[in-house]
Design a protein around this motif. Structure first.
Motif, PDB file in Angstrom:
ATOM      1  N   VAL A 149       0.722  -0.902 -10.486  1.00 55.12           N
ATOM      2  CA  VAL A 149       0.057  -0.468  -9.027  1.00 55.12           C
ATOM      3  C   VAL A 149      -1.440  -0.491  -9.085  1.00 55.12           C
ATOM      4  O   VAL A 149      -2.178  -1.025  -8.456  1.00 55.12           O
ATOM      5  CB  VAL A 149       0.636   0.559  -8.294  1.00 55.12           C
ATOM      6  N   LEU A 150      -1.916   0.333 -10.166  1.00 54.70           N
ATOM      7  CA  LEU A 150      -3.354   0.564 -10.503  1.00 54.70           C
ATOM      8  C   LEU A 150      -4.125  -0.704 -10.513  1.00 54.70           C
ATOM      9  O   LEU A 150      -5.148  -0.706  -9.917  1.00 54.70           O
ATOM     10  CB  LEU A 150      -3.574   1.426 -11.838  1.00 54.70           C
ATOM     11  N   TRP A 203       5.269  -7.141 -13.992  1.00 51.92           N
ATOM     12  CA  TRP A 203       4.764  -8.014 -13.352  1.00 51.92           C
ATOM     13  C   TRP A 203       4.234  -7.165 -11.642  1.00 51.92           C
ATOM     14  O   TRP A 203       5.193  -6.303 -11.364  1.00 51.92           O
ATOM     15  CB  TRP A 203       5.484  -9.249 -13.087  1.00 51.92           C
ATOM     16  N   ALA A 204       3.395  -7.936 -11.055  1.00 53.00           N
ATOM     17  CA  ALA A 204       3.158  -7.346  -9.844  1.00 53.00           C
ATOM     18  C   ALA A 204       2.663  -8.791  -8.883  1.00 53.00           C
ATOM     19  O   ALA A 204       1.883  -9.344  -9.318  1.00 53.00           O
ATOM     20  CB  ALA A 204       2.093  -6.377  -9.834  1.00 53.00           C
ATOM     21  N   LYS A 260      -1.766  -5.825   1.854  1.00 56.82           N
ATOM     22  CA  LYS A 260      -2.019  -5.485   0.445  1.00 56.82           C
ATOM     23  C   LYS A 260      -0.913  -4.667  -0.093  1.00 56.82           C
ATOM     24  O   LYS A 260      -1.014  -3.861  -0.786  1.00 56.82           O
ATOM     25  CB  LYS A 260      -3.461  -4.424   0.456  1.00 56.82           C
ATOM     26  N   LYS A 261       0.403  -5.213   0.456  1.00 57.00           N
ATOM     27  CA  LYS A 261       1.527  -4.584  -0.459  1.00 57.00           C
ATOM     28  C   LYS A 261       1.790  -5.115  -1.726  1.00 57.00           C
ATOM     29  O   LYS A 261       1.054  -6.171  -2.059  1.00 57.00           O
ATOM     30  CB  LYS A 261       2.720  -5.192   0.592  1.00 57.00           C
ATOM     31  N   ILE A 262       2.371  -4.350  -2.374  1.00 49.89           N
ATOM     32  CA  ILE A 262       2.517  -4.519  -3.928  1.00 49.89           C
ATOM     33  C   ILE A 262       4.075  -4.542  -4.443  1.00 49.89           C
ATOM     34  O   ILE A 262       4.849  -3.665  -4.136  1.00 49.89           O
ATOM     35  CB  ILE A 262       1.825  -3.805  -4.794  1.00 49.89           C
ATOM     36  N   LYS A 263       4.732  -5.679  -4.888  1.00 51.11           N
ATOM     37  CA  LYS A 263       5.828  -5.800  -5.392  1.00 51.11           C
ATOM     38  C   LYS A 263       5.823  -5.749  -6.808  1.00 51.11           C
ATOM     39  O   LYS A 263       5.073  -6.552  -7.274  1.00 51.11           O
ATOM     40  CB  LYS A 263       6.565  -7.032  -4.638  1.00 51.11           C
TER      41      LYS A 263
END
Length: 524
Positions: free
Chosen positions: A79-80, A479-480, A487-490
């Motif tokens: 995430v960072l 992985w991201a 700005k979603k993060i999976k």
């Protein structure tokens, strides 16, 4: 390392046991794709032979609690660095050509300029894929203190050896199943061998990007280096994508792509031309959903300005980049140093006004900060123990004062670029003041002493096994897939790597010849 079974590692072997174990290991490696291409002046188009990768005969001991911590931290790191990549102002200030490292580091500046041009023209694709690896060493500065986990670096481009790390773990599981390691240690038992499924995990990340692109017949482009010897590490991902997801892969070098890559002017789709006859119905090009860079992380990959312009061309398309230029810049050593400054980490992980409800607790942030060594920029004003020459910054002076416990790092990946200990003062003597901004100083991690292993060099066979004192580095893969209007993060943590080297070797790269592939045996 106070565990009674690890006062001496690895266990003693007789000459007969050592020969038998080495034969089993090297044969298994060759049989199961734990391989390199041999050294050659020019690699042939079709491989005619292979050698086993450099390997350790025993897995290396690692505290179970620190392994769990490293895996737990990966989600926060995913995430960072996704958020760092999305913060254009931050990256401009730290890595840009106008205010940051790009002013003095030509490679960084070349990349940043292409990214700035893309922004000025309007980015076509706002999704990004990162295949990450966070690298750690055990830190044991004093025998009486508990061993802790410290981060070496965070990799955002060409995070290699995911596939071969899985093969190395399977090798050690096989050696245990086959021989029980001759009953030489009670630590060597099945429940202490952690599973490693990195191939499936990294392929899943690539498949998620392909799915998001939403053109089923498109292909994933692997951008590779010419003369690459580490092809098997990459091929295992290719096979997994085809067998599990029915996704085809195209492999080309940047030089090949100068001729074959085209971006459609209307819909911005990226197409790559293939030799006539390789595609059905007389077609000669394929659409690309995802660009996976296993090249492009070193200036050597950009011998001409046209190669930098190729990077711009790829990123001007609708294809999802792995990584995008901004995500590559986010992995810079200067970013790593700036994140350690007061309040910077919290701005990326703890501010709901910037990032919505997805924030991290103070305890989680403390765990991340606890994984960092001290570091500073050579051009920074930092506290020092004494007055310094006015011609030098206090950052340079502190590096001189602390040289015996330091490493200097530039904005480079791939091993062999750092300056260590006694070499630091003379390096600083010759470093032009205007280039200081491109370097950071980092306190050295004090790895535990006294651990040994049997190392087998690449292609060395049964006569090349050497027992030596070693240091082992743990890498955690993740992985991201992130971006878009919201700005979603999976993201996901997906596996691990161990590289082991002789304790007197400063560098840790396997491909660069400094390390061997290894795995873990967990201890309590």
């Amino acid at each position: 390392m106070s565990h009674p079974d690890l006062m001496k590692w690895p266990p003693e072997l007789s000459e007969a046991q050592l020969q038998a174990l080495t034969l089993l290991a090297t044969t298994y490696a060759l049989s199961h794709g734990l391989n390199y291409l041999p050294v050659a002046d020019v690699q042939p188009p079709a491989p005619t032979s292979a050698i086993h990768a450099p390997l350790a005969l025993f897995p290396s001991p690692f505290p179970r609690n620190l392994f769990s911590l490293a895996r737990r931290l990966q989600r926060a790191y995913n995430v960072l660095y996704a958020r760092v990549a999305l913060d254009e102002e931050f990256l401009d200030n730290v890595m840009g050509e106008e205010k940051g490292v790009g002013k003095v580091d030509q490679f960084t500046g070349q990349l940043w300029r292409r990214w700035k041009r893309l922004r000025d023209e309007g980015l076509t694709q706002d999704l990004h894929l990162g295949l990450f690896r966070s690298d750690y060493l055990m830190h044991a500065p004093r025998p009486e203190e508990p061993v802790t986990l410290k981060q070496v670096e965070f990799n955002t481009i060409s995070s290699s050896f995911g596939s071969l790390s899985q093969k190395a773990a399977e090798l050690h599981e096989y050696l245990y199943a086959s021989t029980g390691y001759y009953g030489t240690s009670p630590v060597l038992k099945k429940e202490n061998f952690p599973q490693n499924r990195t191939i499936a995990g990294l392929a899943e990340g690539l498949a998620e990007a392909h799915k998001a692109y939403n053109v089923p017949d498109a292909r994933i482009l692997f951008v590779v280096q010419g003369g690459e010897r580490n092809v098997f590490d990459q091929r295992w991902l290719e096979y997994e994508l085809l067998e599990k997801y029915s996704i085809h892969v195209v492999r080309q070098t940047m030089t090949q792509l100068l001729e074959s890559a085209q971006v459609h002017p209307d819909n911005r789709t990226l197409h790559v031309t293939l030799p006539q006859g390789l595609l059905p119905d007389g077609a000669n090009s394929v659409e690309i959903s995802t660009v996976y860079l296993r090249a492009g992380y070193t200036p050597i990959d950009y011998p001409t300005s046209a190669h930098y312009d190729l990077r711009y061309l790829l990123e001007s398309s609708r294809a999802i980049q792995c990584p995008s230029i901004q995500l590559q810049l986010a992995g810079g050593k200067k970013v790593q140093e700036v994140l350690t400054r007061p309040g910077v980490l919290e701005s990326f992980l703890c501010d709901p006004g910037r990032w919505g409800a997805e924030v991290f607790t103070p305890e989680e942030v403390d765990e991340i900060r606890g994984s960092w060594m001290g570091m500073w920029g050579l051009n920074e004003d930092v506290p020092t123990g004494s007055a310094h020459d006015p011609r030098e910054t206090s950052g340079v002076h502190k590096a001189r004062e602390s040289a015996s416990n330091l490493v200097l790092k530039p904005q480079r990946e791939g091993g062999g670029n750092n300056i260590y200990k006694d070499a630091i003062p003379s390096f600083l003597d010759n470093l032009p003041p205007e280039e200081r901004e491109a370097w950071i100083a980092m306190e050295l991690i004090a790895a535990p002493q006294g651990l040994e292993n049997y190392l087998v060099r690449a292609g060395g066979g049964t006569d090349s096994t050497v027992k030596t004192e070693v240091v082992s580095e743990l890498g955690i893969f993740g992985w991201a897939l992130f971006g878009g209007p919201e700005k979603k993060i999976k993201e996901k943590e997906v596996g691990w790597l161990v590289r082991t080297k002789g304790k007197d070797s400063n560098e840790g790269g396997v491909a660069a010849g400094f390390s061997v592939l290894d795995s873990l045996i967990l201890i309590d």
